[in-house]
Design a protein around this motif. Structure first.
Motif, PDB file in Angstrom:
ATOM      1  N   ARG A 255      -6.822   2.884  -6.619  1.00  0.00           N
ATOM      2  CA  ARG A 255      -6.894   1.653  -5.826  1.00  0.00           C
ATOM      3  C   ARG A 255      -7.769   0.618  -6.513  1.00  0.00           C
ATOM      4  NH1 ARG A 255      -7.173   0.852   0.625  1.00  0.00           N
ATOM      5  NH2 ARG A 255      -7.800  -1.340   0.643  1.00  0.00           N
ATOM      6  N   GLU A 259      -6.503  -3.158  -7.599  1.00  0.00           N
ATOM      7  CA  GLU A 259      -7.194  -4.360  -7.150  1.00  0.00           C
ATOM      8  C   GLU A 259      -7.766  -5.149  -8.325  1.00  0.00           C
ATOM      9  OE1 GLU A 259     -10.087  -2.943  -4.416  1.00  0.00           O
ATOM     10  OE2 GLU A 259      -8.672  -2.722  -2.743  1.00  0.00           O
ATOM     11  N   SER A 271      -3.522  -9.731   0.621  1.00  0.00           N
ATOM     12  CA  SER A 271      -2.938  -9.791   1.963  1.00  0.00           C
ATOM     13  C   SER A 271      -1.479 -10.247   1.928  1.00  0.00           C
ATOM     14  CB  SER A 271      -3.757 -10.736   2.846  1.00  0.00           C
ATOM     15  OG  SER A 271      -3.734 -12.063   2.331  1.00  0.00           O
ATOM     16  N   GLN A 290      -2.578   4.046   3.660  1.00  0.00           N
ATOM     17  CA  GLN A 290      -3.343   3.694   4.859  1.00  0.00           C
ATOM     18  C   GLN A 290      -3.428   2.187   5.074  1.00  0.00           C
ATOM     19  OE1 GLN A 290      -7.228   5.437   4.988  1.00  0.00           O
ATOM     20  NE2 GLN A 290      -7.750   4.562   6.993  1.00  0.00           N
ATOM     21  N   ASP A 291      -3.697   1.425   4.019  1.00  0.00           N
ATOM     22  CA  ASP A 291      -3.968  -0.007   4.160  1.00  0.00           C
ATOM     23  C   ASP A 291      -2.819  -0.901   3.719  1.00  0.00           C
ATOM     24  OD1 ASP A 291      -6.522   0.597   5.083  1.00  0.00           O
ATOM     25  OD2 ASP A 291      -7.328   0.671   3.040  1.00  0.00           O
ATOM     26  N   PHE A 292      -1.772  -0.347   3.129  1.00  0.00           N
ATOM     27  CA  PHE A 292      -0.656  -1.143   2.637  1.00  0.00           C
ATOM     28  C   PHE A 292       0.662  -0.561   3.140  1.00  0.00           C
ATOM     29  CE2 PHE A 292      -3.974  -1.329  -0.677  1.00  0.00           C
ATOM     30  CZ  PHE A 292      -4.261  -2.680  -0.635  1.00  0.00           C
ATOM     31  N   THR A 293       1.712  -1.365   3.033  1.00  0.00           N
ATOM     32  CA  THR A 293       3.051  -0.867   3.352  1.00  0.00           C
ATOM     33  C   THR A 293       3.535  -0.071   2.152  1.00  0.00           C
ATOM     34  OG1 THR A 293       3.474  -2.802   4.742  1.00  0.00           O
ATOM     35  CG2 THR A 293       5.380  -1.511   4.025  1.00  0.00           C
ATOM     36  N   TRP A 294       3.364   1.216   2.220  1.00  0.00           N
ATOM     37  CA  TRP A 294       3.688   2.095   1.094  1.00  0.00           C
ATOM     38  C   TRP A 294       5.075   2.682   1.300  1.00  0.00           C
ATOM     39  CZ3 TRP A 294       4.349   7.556   1.032  1.00  0.00           C
ATOM     40  CH2 TRP A 294       4.480   8.115  -0.241  1.00  0.00           C
TER      41      TRP A 294
END
Length: 603
Positions: A255, A259, A271, A290-294
């Motif tokens: 990750r 980034e 975003s 968890q935090d992205f549309t995977w």
């Protein structure tokens, strides 16, 4: 003696009638001509005849070298006269005078080609200055060649490449490899990067794909590719770069590397990342799910499912293929047997662990060349242990029969210039339909089908969040709409929630933007076109129409519901374009581009 000469003259053949050559440019044709036929035309233009000695001289085309040699050897006086003609020796005098008169009548603006001056000759041989426009243009062309064709930078130091540039333009001084490595290629990279950043500087939604790979020097890199749709509805795909990973491949490391590439190197807002696609490695799931549309890679999932289903010992077949790949003698014998048996002269194919279709291709090629292979092995007693048994052949034929219908699915969903998310559900339905156990299937065939179907079901149907993403993409694709959608009401509710959030957050301007997290499919491969068309026909027979939501609301929610109602009543694009099937993808693209769907909120 005088009497003898008189007799010889009396019996000498008559001199032939000669005719001059037409449109002659050389003065030498003054001394030669052609023998005429009964019509007064040249009889043989390849054998001019000397007008002095009447000897035939062989010539080829417009070459006059033999004619000049004949004058020099046989008629020195005439040759001296021919040489004294001067500058007009290669031109017909009459034509030269005529051309001079024509030049006098031409306007004064006509360019007169004169002999170049001595400084001009030296100027043509001098190398370009390093800062000249010509040198910069050629330097950029070499840098583009290195980057586009992915050749090593030391190519600029190879003798063949230097000789090529010297022959193309001898004034170009090729710089060293250090110039291209540290100056020209970085400048080209920065210019290209600026172009991409300008296109993405308008708060455009984008998606990413990433994967890890290891070089031959065992160095690990993470490659990041970005996809987005322009305002003119063109699909763009850019490789942002490769990041060296010098630590363990943990979720935090992956990750952080992503980034660093997206935010720090390219100054993009995370975003606006609509989704990210990776393989099914546990580190990737933990890093991005968890935090992205995977969205997992469909080809990788299919590869894992089929490899799990192919729980069959193929070691004997691999040894057989390896024997033919490593032995030139056996390869020559195989070619001879192929000619004798009138089989295609194909080489054997060895499978790769990371690609299931390579195992299928290995099995298919062996079954195609089975007679030739067994014939070669039978001639050598030491190779008998490589011959497949009847039970092995039965297993291989079963594997081919099961995997043949899905052999093209991996490549059909691979590409950079088209979206494929909306095609996952139709292809999954096709796979499950193809792998349905039938009454006459053998035990091995049943086992293969059950293993593959069960593994795919666990990867897709048991993942609720992923199912919602796939159902939304398929519903928004006018080729399918709700034909393959199983979560119809959930999709509508999720879209309404998204619209309300945008409206509440002051981002209602996004309702007229063509970019969104879920993009309709377009510009797909021709193989995928035909495949999806056949899948739609099979699905129609068992698809039932559901009831559309009519609940009234207020504001954007009401407008979205009205769009749903209109959108659902519209016929599917595939029905409209039945007679234009090959142009289906372009029609879909134009339909969304020109707002034919009449659904800006859905868009």
């Amino acid at each position: 003696m005088i009497e003898v000469n008189r007799k010889m003259e009396s019996v000498a053949p008559p001199r032939p009638a000669l005719v001059d050559k037409e449109h002659s440019r050389s003065a030498i044709w003054k001394y030669f001509g052609y023998e005429t036929n009964e019509h007064g035309k040249p009889k043989d233009t390849s054998k001019p005849i000397c007008k002095s000695c009447y000897r035939a001289v062989l010539t080829k085309g417009a070459n006059t070298s033999n004619l000049a040699k004949h004058l020099k050897d046989r008629h020195p006086d005439l040759y001296k006269e021919f040489r004294e003609v001067g500058n007009c020796s290669h031109f017909n005098i009459t034509e030269t005078l005529t051309k001079m008169k024509e030049d006098e009548t031409q306007p004064a603006t006509k360019t007169i080609h004169s002999q170049p001056t001595l400084p001009a000759v030296f100027e043509q041989q001098r190398k370009y200055e390093a800062n000249s426009n010509e040198a910069k243009k050629l330097n950029r062309a070499v840098a583009v060649y290195i980057c586009m064709d992915q050749v090593p930078v030391y190519t600029v130091e190879k003798p063949g490449f230097k000789q090529l540039l010297e022959d193309l333009n001898n004034r170009y001084a090729l710089p060293s490899r250090n110039f291209f490595m540290h100056t020209e290629i970085p400048a080209l990279y920065n210019e290209t990067k600026e172009i991409v950043m300008n296109r993405l500087g308008r708060k455009t939604f984008f998606s990413c794909t990433t994967d890890l790979w290891t070089s031959r020097a065992t160095s690990t890199f993470m490659a990041v590719t970005l996809q987005f749709v322009t305002e003119t509805w063109d699909m763009q795909s850019w490789c942002l770069g490769c990041i060296g990973l010098n630590s363990e491949h943990t979720a935090e490391c992956l990750r952080e590397a992503l980034e660093e590439m997206i935010q720090e190197a390219w100054k993009l807002d995370m975003s606006y990342m609509a989704g990210i696609t990776t393989d099914n490695a546990s580190a990737n799931k933990k890093a991005f799910q968890q935090d992205f549309t995977w969205v997992p890679c469909f080809g990788h999932n299919l590869n894992l499912a089929i490899n799990k289903g192919l729980d069959i010992d193929l070691s004997r077949l691999r040894k057989t293929v390896s024997a033919f790949s490593r032995s030139p003698k056996m390869l020559r014998q195989l070619k001879k047997k192929q000619k004798d048996l009138q089989l295609p002269e194909h080489r054997m194919i060895h499978d790769e662990p990371t690609r299931w279709d390579s195992a299928y291709e290995m099995v298919e090629r062996f079954l195609e060349q089975q007679q030739a292979v067994c014939s070669v092995l039978a001639d050598d007693r030491k190779k008998w242990h490589l011959m497949s048994k009847d039970s092995d052949i039965t297993v291989l034929e079963t594997v081919k029969e099961v995997l043949s219908p899905v052999s093209s699915f991996t490549d059909a969903l691979s590409g950079e210039k088209h979206t494929t998310l909306s095609a996952v559900l139709p292809l999954s339905w096709k796979i499950f339909s193809t792998l349905t156990v039938e009454e006459g299937d053998s035990n091995l065939k049943r086992q293969l089908k059950d293993n593959i179907r069960e593994d795919l079901r666990q990867r897709y149907q048991n993942n609720t969040h992923l199912q919602l993403i796939l159902n939304t993409a398929t519903f928004l694709d006018p080729r399918f709409k709700d034909s393959f959608v199983t979560l119809r009401e959930e999709v509508k509710q999720n879209l309404m929630v998204s619209v309300n959030l945008l409206e509440a957050g002051g981002q209602s301007q996004q309702t007229s933007s063509p970019d969104d997290k879920q993009q309709p499919a377009k510009n797909t491969k021709s193989d995928l076109k035909r495949l999806l068309t056949s899948i739609q026909g099979g699905k129609k027979s068992e698809h039932g129409e559901g009831s559309s939501s009519r609940e009234e609301g207020e504001g954007a929610e009401t407008e979205l519901k009205n769009e749903f109602s209109v959108y659902e009543k519209m016929p599917e694009i595939s029905r409209i374009a039945e007679c234009l099937r090959e142009a289906l993808e372009e029609m879909i693209q134009e339909a969304w581009k020109l707002d034919v769907i009449h659904g800006p909120l859905i868009n």
